[in-house]
Scaffold this motif. Structure first.
Motif, PDB file in Angstrom:
ATOM      1  N   ALA A  31       0.825  -1.203   0.000  1.00  0.00           N
ATOM      2  CA  ALA A  31       0.000   0.000   0.000  1.00  0.00           C
ATOM      3  C   ALA A  31       0.861   1.257   0.000  1.00  0.00           C
ATOM      4  O   ALA A  31       0.558   2.234  -0.699  1.00  0.00           O
ATOM      5  CB  ALA A  31      -0.924  -0.004   1.215  1.00  0.00           C
ATOM      6  N   ALA A  32       1.948   1.245   0.778  1.00  0.00           N
ATOM      7  CA  ALA A  32       2.851   2.401   0.799  1.00  0.00           C
ATOM      8  C   ALA A  32       3.475   2.626  -0.570  1.00  0.00           C
ATOM      9  O   ALA A  32       3.586   3.765  -1.041  1.00  0.00           O
ATOM     10  CB  ALA A  32       3.934   2.196   1.856  1.00  0.00           C
ATOM     11  N   PHE A  33       3.875   1.531  -1.221  1.00  0.00           N
ATOM     12  CA  PHE A  33       4.448   1.649  -2.561  1.00  0.00           C
ATOM     13  C   PHE A  33       3.423   2.235  -3.534  1.00  0.00           C
ATOM     14  O   PHE A  33       3.741   3.128  -4.325  1.00  0.00           O
ATOM     15  CB  PHE A  33       4.913   0.283  -3.052  1.00  0.00           C
ATOM     16  N   LEU A  34       2.185   1.763  -3.462  1.00  0.00           N
ATOM     17  CA  LEU A  34       1.146   2.281  -4.349  1.00  0.00           C
ATOM     18  C   LEU A  34       0.872   3.757  -4.086  1.00  0.00           C
ATOM     19  O   LEU A  34       0.661   4.544  -5.018  1.00  0.00           O
ATOM     20  CB  LEU A  34      -0.142   1.473  -4.166  1.00  0.00           C
ATOM     21  N   THR A  35       0.884   4.136  -2.808  1.00  0.00           N
ATOM     22  CA  THR A  35       0.639   5.537  -2.467  1.00  0.00           C
ATOM     23  C   THR A  35       1.717   6.431  -3.051  1.00  0.00           C
ATOM     24  O   THR A  35       1.423   7.497  -3.616  1.00  0.00           O
ATOM     25  CB  THR A  35       0.594   5.701  -0.938  1.00  0.00           C
ATOM     26  N   VAL A  36       2.968   6.025  -2.906  1.00  0.00           N
ATOM     27  CA  VAL A  36       4.061   6.820  -3.468  1.00  0.00           C
ATOM     28  C   VAL A  36       3.972   6.838  -4.993  1.00  0.00           C
ATOM     29  O   VAL A  36       4.202   7.876  -5.628  1.00  0.00           O
ATOM     30  CB  VAL A  36       5.420   6.263  -2.998  1.00  0.00           C
ATOM     31  N   TRP A  37       3.621   5.703  -5.582  1.00  0.00           N
ATOM     32  CA  TRP A  37       3.471   5.628  -7.035  1.00  0.00           C
ATOM     33  C   TRP A  37       2.408   6.611  -7.524  1.00  0.00           C
ATOM     34  O   TRP A  37       2.640   7.384  -8.455  1.00  0.00           O
ATOM     35  CB  TRP A  37       3.107   4.199  -7.422  1.00  0.00           C
ATOM     36  N   HIS A  38       1.230   6.566  -6.881  1.00  0.00           N
ATOM     37  CA  HIS A  38       0.164   7.512  -7.242  1.00  0.00           C
ATOM     38  C   HIS A  38       0.609   8.949  -6.979  1.00  0.00           C
ATOM     39  O   HIS A  38       0.301   9.863  -7.763  1.00  0.00           O
ATOM     40  CB  HIS A  38      -1.099   7.218  -6.437  1.00  0.00           C
ATOM     41  N   GLY A  39       1.325   9.153  -5.867  1.00  0.00           N
ATOM     42  CA  GLY A  39       1.765  10.500  -5.522  1.00  0.00           C
ATOM     43  C   GLY A  39       2.696  11.088  -6.556  1.00  0.00           C
ATOM     44  O   GLY A  39       2.564  12.264  -6.928  1.00  0.00           O
ATOM     45  N   VAL A  40       3.640  10.288  -7.032  1.00  0.00           N
ATOM     46  CA  VAL A  40       4.564  10.773  -8.063  1.00  0.00           C
ATOM     47  C   VAL A  40       3.801  11.113  -9.341  1.00  0.00           C
ATOM     48  O   VAL A  40       4.043  12.148  -9.982  1.00  0.00           O
ATOM     49  CB  VAL A  40       5.664   9.730  -8.339  1.00  0.00           C
ATOM     50  N   ALA A  41       2.847  10.251  -9.715  1.00  0.00           N
ATOM     51  CA  ALA A  41       2.062  10.504 -10.926  1.00  0.00           C
ATOM     52  C   ALA A  41       1.254  11.794 -10.797  1.00  0.00           C
ATOM     53  O   ALA A  41       1.189  12.604 -11.737  1.00  0.00           O
ATOM     54  CB  ALA A  41       1.144   9.317 -11.205  1.00  0.00           C
ATOM     55  N   GLU A  42       0.631  12.006  -9.640  1.00  0.00           N
ATOM     56  CA  GLU A  42      -0.177  13.212  -9.443  1.00  0.00           C
ATOM     57  C   GLU A  42       0.694  14.452  -9.301  1.00  0.00           C
ATOM     58  O   GLU A  42       0.293  15.552  -9.709  1.00  0.00           O
ATOM     59  CB  GLU A  42      -1.078  13.032  -8.225  1.00  0.00           C
ATOM     60  N   ALA A  43       1.881  14.302  -8.711  1.00  0.00           N
ATOM     61  CA  ALA A  43       2.780  15.445  -8.563  1.00  0.00           C
ATOM     62  C   ALA A  43       3.219  15.995  -9.911  1.00  0.00           C
ATOM     63  O   ALA A  43       3.584  17.168 -10.024  1.00  0.00           O
ATOM     64  CB  ALA A  43       4.005  15.046  -7.740  1.00  0.00           C
ATOM     65  N   ARG A  44       3.169  15.163 -10.935  1.00  0.00           N
ATOM     66  CA  ARG A  44       3.587  15.597 -12.274  1.00  0.00           C
ATOM     67  C   ARG A  44       2.479  16.324 -13.037  1.00  0.00           C
ATOM     68  O   ARG A  44       2.726  16.847 -14.127  1.00  0.00           O
ATOM     69  CB  ARG A  44       4.064  14.387 -13.066  1.00  0.00           C
ATOM     70  N   LEU A  45       1.276  16.361 -12.484  1.00  0.00           N
ATOM     71  CA  LEU A  45       0.195  17.082 -13.158  1.00  0.00           C
ATOM     72  C   LEU A  45       0.511  18.576 -13.182  1.00  0.00           C
ATOM     73  O   LEU A  45       0.868  19.156 -12.155  1.00  0.00           O
ATOM     74  CB  LEU A  45      -1.136  16.846 -12.439  1.00  0.00           C
ATOM     75  N   PRO A  46       0.363  19.220 -14.323  1.00  0.00           N
ATOM     76  CA  PRO A  46       0.784  20.632 -14.440  1.00  0.00           C
ATOM     77  C   PRO A  46      -0.287  21.623 -13.995  1.00  0.00           C
ATOM     78  O   PRO A  46      -0.392  22.717 -14.564  1.00  0.00           O
ATOM     79  CB  PRO A  46       1.070  20.764 -15.940  1.00  0.00           C
ATOM     80  N   PHE A  47      -1.074  21.243 -13.001  1.00  0.00           N
ATOM     81  CA  PHE A  47      -2.160  22.102 -12.540  1.00  0.00           C
ATOM     82  C   PHE A  47      -2.114  22.220 -11.023  1.00  0.00           C
ATOM     83  O   PHE A  47      -1.563  21.376 -10.326  1.00  0.00           O
ATOM     84  CB  PHE A  47      -3.531  21.535 -12.949  1.00  0.00           C
TER      85      PHE A  47
END
Length: 489
Positions: A31-47
């Motif tokens: 779950a921690a790995f998935l959270t970081v994975w989602h976090g990195v993906a969302e952090a790259r959103l340009p908004f």
């Protein structure tokens, strides 16, 4: 020996419990790995994903261009920055190295969140003696829903918590012998966000319970001296405006209703820990004094700060961190007790299952704060390409990323100050009445705000918007659903 003998039954229960613990640890790590994975993906959103992100990015741009983050609060363009300078400096350095975007500073904040989880693992390992439980409960901090929502954001809460936890770890690990490093880390945390008080308070109280009066006074005294020196330096560097930005930008009211409303959002993240927290207080686990003190101090701080109108789930990040430590110790005390409940193996399974669910392993709908960015591409393009000389926007990030200077950065704080007569509202009202803005970007249209109210704009200003501007376009974008243009004469 009979299979029904007490010794055989006890051995079977111990194996089952150990299996449940390994299952919990595996689920939490995933779950921690998935959270970081989602976090990195969302952090790259340009908004801009959160209201405060645009304000922090604007402060970073100001610092990068040689301006102060704490300008005259009555001047326009208006920027009100209620956090300490270190968080803004981190964001400014990230922008300088990575370019003007949300991505680089967000990833730094995300790294701070991962650091918090690792520090919790170290603390849980030191207090429980179990590496397996330390990993499971320490990484649960990453897997819970509140951290899941906050991890990809450009906010200062995570670095503040990381610094204060590092100070607490040094304080308890060395029994106060490393007090200068602890005091320095606590001071840095307070100059990120000055509500990071739980860990330094727990450290000083822990030393007092050990009758280390001299070291407790050294920690408290040196921390106070560093804070006073830092405050004096920042007050001089900002031309005397630092005090206003820090201590007069929070006139928004406090209500227990607001506190309980936020707790309803937080509750799914701690429900699996609740039985283990009860075990912590009902067993010898509560004799782990630093864990007890940290939990009580974190709860005390959130009770004071969490009910403000401008507060949100981020105020519960530190209480959740303290709860993970207490839950690890409570579970261990139950597992070692001869009176352990028969259904105890179900609790680790529950913790692991909840962690997986909150991390988004099964559904994206588990997110505490839904993302609202489907229409942001068009909105950001409009703000960037508009011939308008001035743009007034609730979504400050759209203006900053367009290379423009926001006329108002932090409309929520400005509105609270105007309503409490700390700042005049007439200058901005006159600009709207004179139709100085080619675009006004809002969450709701003025008519709706007049009916249901707004925390971002005050009544007279909303009426001027309604009188002098009309709705031109609608978008599905956070803090930018409505675009107004001047009415024709």
């Amino acid at each position: 020996m009979s299979e029904d003998s007490p010794a055989h039954t006890g051995d079977w229960n111990a194996r089952l419990l150990r299996l449940a613990e390994w299952l919990m640890a595996g689920c939490v790590v995933a779950a921690a790995f998935l959270t970081v994975w989602h976090g990195v993906a969302e952090a790259r959103l340009p908004f801009q994903l959160d209201y405060e992100e645009g304000n922090i990015l604007n402060a970073a741009v100001r610092l990068d261009s040689g301006q102060t983050a704490y300008p005259d609060p009555q001047a326009y363009p208006n920027a009100l920055n209620p956090y300490g300078p270190i968080g803004y400096w981190i964001a400014a350095e990230s922008v300088r190295l990575g370019g003007l975007s949300f991505t680089s500073p967000r990833l730094v904040m995300l790294a701070a969140g991962v650091g918090i989880a690792l520090l919790l693992v170290l603390l849980a390992r030191a207090w429980s003696g179990s590496a397996l439980l330390a990993v499971a409960f320490g990484l649960y901090f990453l897997a819970n829903g509140v951290t899941r929502a906050w991890l990809p954001l450009l906010r200062v809460d995570l670095p503040a918590l990381a610094l204060s936890l590092a100070g607490l770890w040094l304080c308890t690990r060395s029994e106060g012998r490393w007090w200068p490093a602890s005091a320095l880390l606590f001071a840095l945390a307070l100059f990120v966000k000055y509500t990071a008080l739980a860990a330094p308070a727990a450290c000083v109280l822990y030393l007092l319970t050990r009758r280390e009066l001299r070291r407790a006074l050294l920690v408290a005294g040196s921390l106070g001296a560093m804070c006073l020196a830092g405050f004096a330096w920042m007050q001089a560097a900002s031309g005397g405006q630092f005090f206003f930005h820090m201590f007069r930008t929070h006139p928004d009211p406090y209500t227990f209703r607001r506190l309980l409303g936020i707790f309803v959002l937080v509750e799914p993240s701690v429900v699996a820990l609740a039985p283990l927290l009860a075990a912590f207080f009902l067993t010898r686990a509560r004799r782990t004094i630093p864990a007890l003190l940290y939990l009580l101090c974190a709860a005390g701080v959130v009770l004071v700060t969490g009910g403000k109108a401008g507060s949100f789930i981020n105020h519960f990040l530190e209480p959740i961190a303290a709860c993970t430590l207490a839950a690890a110790l409570g579970y261990q005390a139950w597992a070692r007790s001869p009176r352990a409940p028969r259904l105890l193996p179900l609790l680790p399974c529950l913790v692991g299952g909840v962690a997986l669910y909150l991390s988004g392993a099964f559904t994206q709908d588990a997110r505490v704060v839904p993302l609202n960015v489907s229409g942001c591409v068009d909105l950001y393009s409009l703000v960037r390409d508009s011939p308008a000389r001035l743009v007034l926007s609730e979504n400050v990030g759209a203006v900053v990323l367009a290379g423009r200077e926001p006329i108002v950065s932090n409309p929520f704080v400005l509105t609270q100050l105007v309503r409490h007569r700390e700042l005049p509202g007439q200058p901005l009202e006159q600009m709207v009445a004179d139709r100085k803005f080619g675009l006004i970007v809002l969450t709701n249209d003025p008519e709706t705000m007049e009916m249901v109210g707004s925390t971002r704009w005050w009544g007279r200003l909303v009426r001027e918007m309604d009188k002098n501007y009309r709705v031109a376009k609608l978008y599905d974008c956070a803090e930018a659903n409505v675009v107004l243009v001047p009415r024709t004469q």
